[in-house]
Design a protein around this motif. Structure first.
Motif, mmCIF file in Angstrom:
data_model
loop_
_atom_site.group_PDB
_atom_site.id
_atom_site.type_symbol
_atom_site.label_atom_id
_atom_site.label_comp_id
_atom_site.label_asym_id
_atom_site.label_seq_id
_atom_site.Cartn_x
_atom_site.Cartn_y
_atom_site.Cartn_z
ATOM 1 N N MET A 221 0.819 -1.214 0.000
ATOM 2 C CA MET A 221 0.000 0.000 0.000
ATOM 3 C C MET A 221 0.851 1.261 0.000
ATOM 4 S SD MET A 221 -3.190 -0.643 -0.307
ATOM 5 C CE MET A 221 -4.011 0.820 0.312
ATOM 6 N N GLY A 253 -7.472 2.703 4.183
ATOM 7 C CA GLY A 253 -6.762 3.413 3.127
ATOM 8 C C GLY A 253 -6.143 4.726 3.554
ATOM 9 N N THR A 256 -2.168 6.041 3.115
ATOM 10 C CA THR A 256 -1.459 5.132 2.215
ATOM 11 C C THR A 256 -1.180 5.815 0.882
ATOM 12 O OG1 THR A 256 -3.495 4.196 1.289
ATOM 13 C CG2 THR A 256 -2.624 3.160 3.281
ATOM 14 N N LYS A 270 -6.961 0.853 -2.455
ATOM 15 C CA LYS A 270 -7.514 1.376 -1.202
ATOM 16 C C LYS A 270 -8.819 0.661 -0.848
ATOM 17 C CE LYS A 270 -5.333 5.921 -1.030
ATOM 18 N NZ LYS A 270 -5.507 7.355 -0.718
#
Length: 287
Positions: A221, A253, A256, A270
């Motif tokens: 990520m 998410g 990231t 995400k």
């Protein structure tokens, strides 16, 4: 393709290996350290790496195996993934690492590839860095100035880049025990044995009918593994319900920076992180 010609050394001790690295650096030669070779050998064949010397750690005693150190397990850097996936101490105290190791590539790679080698290689799509980051492990490095220790939060520094400096060797990883915690490693790929498109490592401590604490690691990520701190904060004190866990994992998410490539764009990753975090935490708490 085949690699360019190179010299090969197989030292019997860490001190001998460090001496070879030091001499190569003094002579201006490019040197690579060989652990399991599952990452180094392919890039040498493609000539993306072209060392003049390869130092093989495979004959150094004491760099492989798992030992109990009281509040932690000490795992030798040369311990194969297969051992991580089957060792009874890892199964008892660090099942998250056992679960992640069992997903690495295929049986051949798991028998040859090493725990420490994968961590030093630091591929953002690799399966071992995020679980190790989630545990808050400590990396033990040997170098010309002696031994030094690096926290997991400081070890991974960028794409294929770690805190291991020139002339140093990772010798072991000290991982705190998480005996009794729930854990799960949830990995998404499109075909078997593929690198993770996204994966989530979950450690969860349940107490009094709710979640007391959670530690969540994210694979692929960003350029390094990440802790999903938003999810961790939202899970702390949450009830053991699907609704509460799903809501907490909607933060996966946050913070990231996933790449966009042929496997999916950043937005897709995400979304995957939220879905996989939910699945991982639900599995970790037995829902």
């Amino acid at each position: 393709m085949i690699p360019s010609a190179f010299d090969y050394a197989a030292p019997a001790t860490v001190e001998e290996a460090l001496g070879l690295l030091s001499k190569a650096a003094a002579d201006g030669n490019d040197v690579k350290v060989l652990a399991g070779g599952q990452s180094l050998i392919p890039v040498m064949k493609l000539r993306m790496a072209d060392p003049s010397l390869v130092v093989d750690l495979g004959r150094i005693g004491g760099l492989s195996g798992v030992t109990d150190n009281g509040n932690s397990l000490v795992i030798g850097a040369m311990t194969p993934h297969h051992v991580m996936a089957t060792d009874p101490l890892v199964a008892q105290h660090l099942p998250l690492l056992q679960q992640a190791a069992a997903t690495v590539a295929d049986p051949q790679v798991r028998h040859r590839g090493t725990f420490g080698g994968a961590l030093v290689h630091a591929d953002p799509a690799g399966d071992m860095p995020a679980p190790v980051l989630a545990t808050g492990a400590t990396f033990v490095l040997a170098g010309p100035g002696g031994e030094r220790r690096v926290d997991a939060a400081d070890f991974f520094q960028g794409y294929f880049t770690t805190a291991v400096e020139e002339g140093e060797i990772l010798t072991s990883i000290e991982v705190p025990k998480y005996t009794g915690w729930g854990s799960h490693y949830e990995k998404f790929t499109r075909v078997a044995q593929q690198w993770s498109i996204v994966a989530v490592a979950a450690l969860v401590r349940v107490e009094g009918g709710g979640i007391a604490e959670a530690r969540i690691g994210l694979t692929n990520m960003a350029s390094t593994p990440l802790r999903a701190t938003g999810v961790e904060a939202a899970l702390a004190g949450a009830p053991l319900t699907v609704e509460a866990i799903t809501a907490a994992c909607s933060h996966a998410g946050e913070g990231t920076e996933p790449a966009s490539d042929l496997n999916g764009d950043a937005g897709y990753r995400k979304h995957l992180a939220q879905v996989l975090a939910t699945r991982a935490v639900l599995a970790a708490v037995g829902l």
